[in-house]
Design an enzyme around this catalytic site. Structure first.
Site, short mmCIF file in Angstrom:
data_model
loop_
_atom_site.label_atom_id
_atom_site.label_comp_id
_atom_site.label_asym_id
_atom_site.label_seq_id
_atom_site.Cartn_x
_atom_site.Cartn_y
_atom_site.Cartn_z
N GLU A 80 9.15 -8.29 -16.22
CA GLU A 80 10.48 -8.82 -16.08
C GLU A 80 10.67 -10.51 -16.12
OE1 GLU A 80 13.41 -7.41 -15.27
OE2 GLU A 80 12.63 -5.51 -15.95
N ARG A 113 6.63 7.39 -8.35
CA ARG A 113 7.64 6.18 -8.66
C ARG A 113 9.04 6.52 -7.72
NH1 ARG A 113 8.24 0.96 -9.94
NH2 ARG A 113 8.78 0.76 -12.22
N SER A 171 5.00 -9.42 -13.70
CA SER A 171 5.74 -8.41 -14.02
C SER A 171 6.19 -8.88 -15.50
CB SER A 171 6.80 -8.12 -13.12
OG SER A 171 7.89 -7.48 -13.77
N ILE A 225 0.84 -1.29 -0.12
CA ILE A 225 0.15 0.07 -0.14
C ILE A 225 1.00 1.23 0.09
CG2 ILE A 225 -0.14 0.04 2.62
CD1 ILE A 225 -3.08 0.91 0.30
N TYR A 269 14.84 -11.18 -8.95
CA TYR A 269 13.23 -10.51 -8.88
C TYR A 269 12.48 -11.34 -10.03
CZ TYR A 269 9.62 -7.09 -10.01
OH TYR A 269 8.52 -6.51 -10.15
P1 GDP Z 1 13.30 -2.53 -14.34
O1 GDP Z 1 12.88 -2.48 -15.78
O2 GDP Z 1 12.25 -2.98 -13.34
O3 GDP Z 1 14.57 -2.82 -14.07
O4 GDP Z 1 13.46 -0.75 -14.18
P2 GDP Z 1 14.45 0.30 -13.78
O5 GDP Z 1 13.69 1.43 -13.91
O6 GDP Z 1 15.06 0.17 -12.49
O7 GDP Z 1 15.45 -0.13 -15.03
C1 GDP Z 1 15.05 0.14 -16.32
C2 GDP Z 1 16.33 0.01 -17.21
O8 GDP Z 1 17.14 1.02 -16.98
C3 GDP Z 1 17.30 -1.32 -16.93
O9 GDP Z 1 17.59 -1.66 -18.34
C4 GDP Z 1 18.45 -0.73 -16.32
O10 GDP Z 1 19.72 -1.28 -16.58
C5 GDP Z 1 18.60 0.95 -16.94
N1 GDP Z 1 19.33 1.66 -16.30
C6 GDP Z 1 20.46 2.42 -16.63
N2 GDP Z 1 20.88 3.27 -15.84
C7 GDP Z 1 20.25 3.33 -14.86
C8 GDP Z 1 20.25 3.46 -13.50
O11 GDP Z 1 20.96 4.35 -13.25
N3 GDP Z 1 19.08 3.23 -12.50
C9 GDP Z 1 18.35 2.15 -13.00
N4 GDP Z 1 17.24 1.64 -12.18
N5 GDP Z 1 18.12 1.75 -14.01
C10 GDP Z 1 19.09 2.12 -15.17
#
Ligand code: GDP
Length: 332
Positions: A129, A186, A127, A9, A151
């Site tokens: 993912e 987010r 997801s 939540i 995950y």
């Molecule tokens: P996810 O799809 O649940 O893993 O969502 P995220 O927003 O964490 O990441 C999305 C994509 O952004 C992934 O392919 C990461 O490798 C890429 N990415 C590149 N730079 C960054 C960073 O600095 N932080 C995060 N979180 N993701 C990054």
């Protein structure tokens, strides 16, 4: 008054869903984990209509007590260790909460049951993912899974056990295979919000650059506010089923960065971005793009906010947020 119980939540989706259900006339219960959790205080201020129920996805008896107390008609399991990067460092915790937590919720629901005319309905937050190293493009409900992180592996278990309990015990248990969905709520650890927040700060002169990982991966990003509606629609169907929820469009991290900087009038974004191996992952999901035809046809669901609107909304929010924090009047 229908009763809804939400795990997760305090997260982005939990808060959107709680508002959505409250507007529909639901009594909303939200599970909060931990002793003196600071997020509970935040939740009380932001969504005072939510009745907070203590419980932990790692603790089956606490879930049984929570179900017995809330007596819900609908249970939305949004609680998880949800950050892919963290799941590599805390893989066992992720398996326990994100994976086994689903099994515990299903068991708690079976134990408390609801009544025969009105059994408890269960929604599992699956997801995109789970598709990981994708076997086909675009991905549908029938695309095989190939997760690329602890995950993703835990989410596959959660998805499969939901289907298994539906088939084994006739439970109304459905899964929404949601592609990435974002918005001003987010967390700052996710790439969209990290970028829009940094762009806002750079534009306000509060920060010089942004440090990122892989700029080439592609995601199908939608707006969280649109996606919680799909969760609810799944729960109103005559039969439980699984649905892909996505926009059908994909963009690279580089596209995201470029568009966010364009929003504040900075064209030379490359000079503001630095890549660091720290933010690369041991295994990557290169390309996600979903086909939500089934949801469109059966649920009548379509997303309303597109990628450009989403980035614009988030940058504007972060400009206001960072200005307020710094005590300055925003320039745009
Ligand atoms: P996810 O799809 O649940 O893993 O969502 P995220 O927003 O964490 O990441 C999305 C994509 O952004 C992934 O392919 C990461 O490798 C890429 N990415 C590149 N730079 C960054 C960073 O600095 N932080 C995060 N979180 N993701 C990054």
């Amino acid at each position: 008054m229908p009763r809804a119980f939400i795990t997760g939540i305090t997260g982005q989706d939990g808060r959107h869903l709680a508002e959505f259900l409250y507007d529909k006339g639901y009594e909303v219960f939200g599970m909060v984990t931990g002793q003196n959790n600071p997020k509970a205080e935040y939740l009380r201020n932001e969504l005072p209509f939510v009745e907070i129920v203590p419980g932990d996805l790692a603790d089956l008896p606490s879930l049984v007590k929570a179900m017995a107390h809330a007596q819900p008609d609908e249970v939305y399991n949004l609680g998880a260790i949800s950050f892919v990067a963290m799941s590599f460092n805390q893989a066992e915790l992720t398996a326990n909460i994100t994976g086994l937590g689903v099994l515990r919720m299903l068991e708690a629901i079976r134990m408390v049951g609801g009544n025969e005319n009105n059994p408890i309905r269960f929604y599992q937050a699956s997801s995109s993912e789970m598709f990981g190293k994708v076997r086909e493009t675009p991905q549908t409900e029938l695309t095989p899974f190939h997760p690329r992180s602890p995950y993703g592996c835990a989410k596959v278990f959660g998805h499969d056990i939901t289907v298994n309990y539906r088939e084994s015990y006739g439970m109304f248990a459905c899964s929404g295979i949601l592609f990435n969905h974002e918005g001003p709520r987010r967390g700052l650890e996710f790439v969209t919000r990290k970028v829009t927040n940094a762009v806002a700060r750079i534009s306000l002169g509060l920060q010089e650059e942004i440090v990122l990982g892989n700029l080439d991966s592609k995601r199908d990003w939608g707006y969280a506010g649109d996606y919680v509606k799909a969760m609810w629609l799944m729960m109103q169907q005559p039969e439980p089923d699984d649905f892909v929820i996505s926009t059908g469009n994909t963009h690279s991290i580089e596209d995201l960065v470029q568009r966010a900087f364009a929003e504040v009038g900075i064209d030379d974004w490359k000079s503001r971005v630095r890549q660091d191996p720290r933010f690369f992952r041991p295994a990557e999901v290169d390309l996600l793009i979903g086909d939500a035809s089934k949801a469109r046809t059966k649920l009548g669901w379509t997303p309303e906010v597109d990628f450009a609107q989403l980035v614009s909304m988030m940058v504007k929010h972060d400009l206001a947020y960072e200005s307020r924090k710094a005590g300055i009047v925003p320039a745009v």
